[in-house]
Design an enzyme around this catalytic site. Structure first.
Site, PDB file in Angstrom:
ATOM      1  CE1 TYR A 231      43.132 -38.214   3.008  1.00 12.62           C
ATOM      2  CE2 TYR A 231      42.088 -38.540   0.884  1.00 12.62           C
ATOM      3  CZ  TYR A 231      42.885 -37.787   1.719  1.00 12.62           C
ATOM      4  OH  TYR A 231      43.428 -36.615   1.268  1.00 12.62           O
TER       5      TYR A 231
ATOM      6  CG  ASN B  33      51.398 -34.292   8.493  1.00 10.66           C
ATOM      7  OD1 ASN B  33      52.168 -34.214   9.447  1.00 10.66           O
ATOM      8  ND2 ASN B  33      51.801 -34.685   7.294  1.00 10.66           N
TER       9      ASN B  33
ATOM     10  CB  CYS C 200      49.663 -35.755   4.574  1.00 12.68           C
ATOM     11  SG  CYS C 200      50.379 -34.116   4.426  1.00 12.68           S
ATOM     12  CG  HIS C 201      53.021 -35.734  -0.597  1.00 19.02           C
ATOM     13  ND1 HIS C 201      53.806 -35.525   0.526  1.00 19.02           N
ATOM     14  CD2 HIS C 201      53.752 -36.497  -1.442  1.00 19.02           C
ATOM     15  CE1 HIS C 201      54.967 -36.158   0.343  1.00 19.02           C
ATOM     16  NE2 HIS C 201      54.958 -36.744  -0.847  1.00 19.02           N
TER      17      HIS C 201
ATOM     18  CD  GLU D 298      57.008 -38.700  -2.954  1.00 18.81           C
ATOM     19  OE1 GLU D 298      56.315 -39.743  -2.958  1.00 18.81           O
ATOM     20  OE2 GLU D 298      57.127 -37.969  -1.955  1.00 18.81           O
TER      21      GLU D 298
END
Length: 152
Positions: free
Chosen positions: A89, A110, A118-119, A147
């Site tokens: 952040y 979001n 946003c993850h 991912e």
């Protein structure tokens, strides 16, 4: 403007994808109240299914998230985070001249999670912090594992 929605089954639960006009405007965990397919929603569902199968690392869809200019700046920055990477952040705050807390609020607001990733935003030192979708932090971790991101 008419909103259409469909439901896509994913490993993190059903996702409701919504469009207005010619753009995706919302993705939420849960089922669509009423299903109304369109070429854009069919394509969005296809891309999300490819993502969850590991065959897609980014999305090529027209998006129209509604939010303040600050939120838009945060969401634009999130879209630039590569698949499998994470940033904090604070990193986003420095890049757009904001505060980590305000960035966290924008992440939580979001309207198009997964597609606007946003993850991929984590707390200082890589700590997992809140996530407003699905089962919260567990869903965030599941998306990052999908991912191949290194988790602390």
């Amino acid at each position: 403007m008419t909103r259409r929605s469909i439901t896509v089954e994913t490993p993190t639960g059903p996702l409701c994808i919504s469009e207005e006009g010619d753009a995706i405007v919302r993705v939420t965990w849960g089922r669509a109240e009423s299903e109304a397919e369109s070429p854009l929603l069919t394509e969005a569902a296809r891309q999300i299914e490819e993502y969850f199968k590991g065959g897609r690392t980014d999305f090529d869809l027209p998006l129209r998230p509604q939010g303040s200019s600050f939120q838009q700046a945060v969401w634009d920055r999130m879209r630039a985070i590569p698949h499998g990477d994470v940033i904090t952040y604070g990193d986003i705050a420095k890049a757009i001249d904001g505060t980590a807390r305000a960035v966290g609020s924008a992440c939580g607001a979001n309207p198009i999670p997964v597609i606007i990733p946003c993850h991929r935003v984590v707390g200082a030192d890589g700590k997992m912090t809140g996530f407003s979708g699905g089962e919260g932090v567990e869903t965030k971790q599941a998306l990052l594992r999908l991912e191949g991101a290194l988790l602390l």
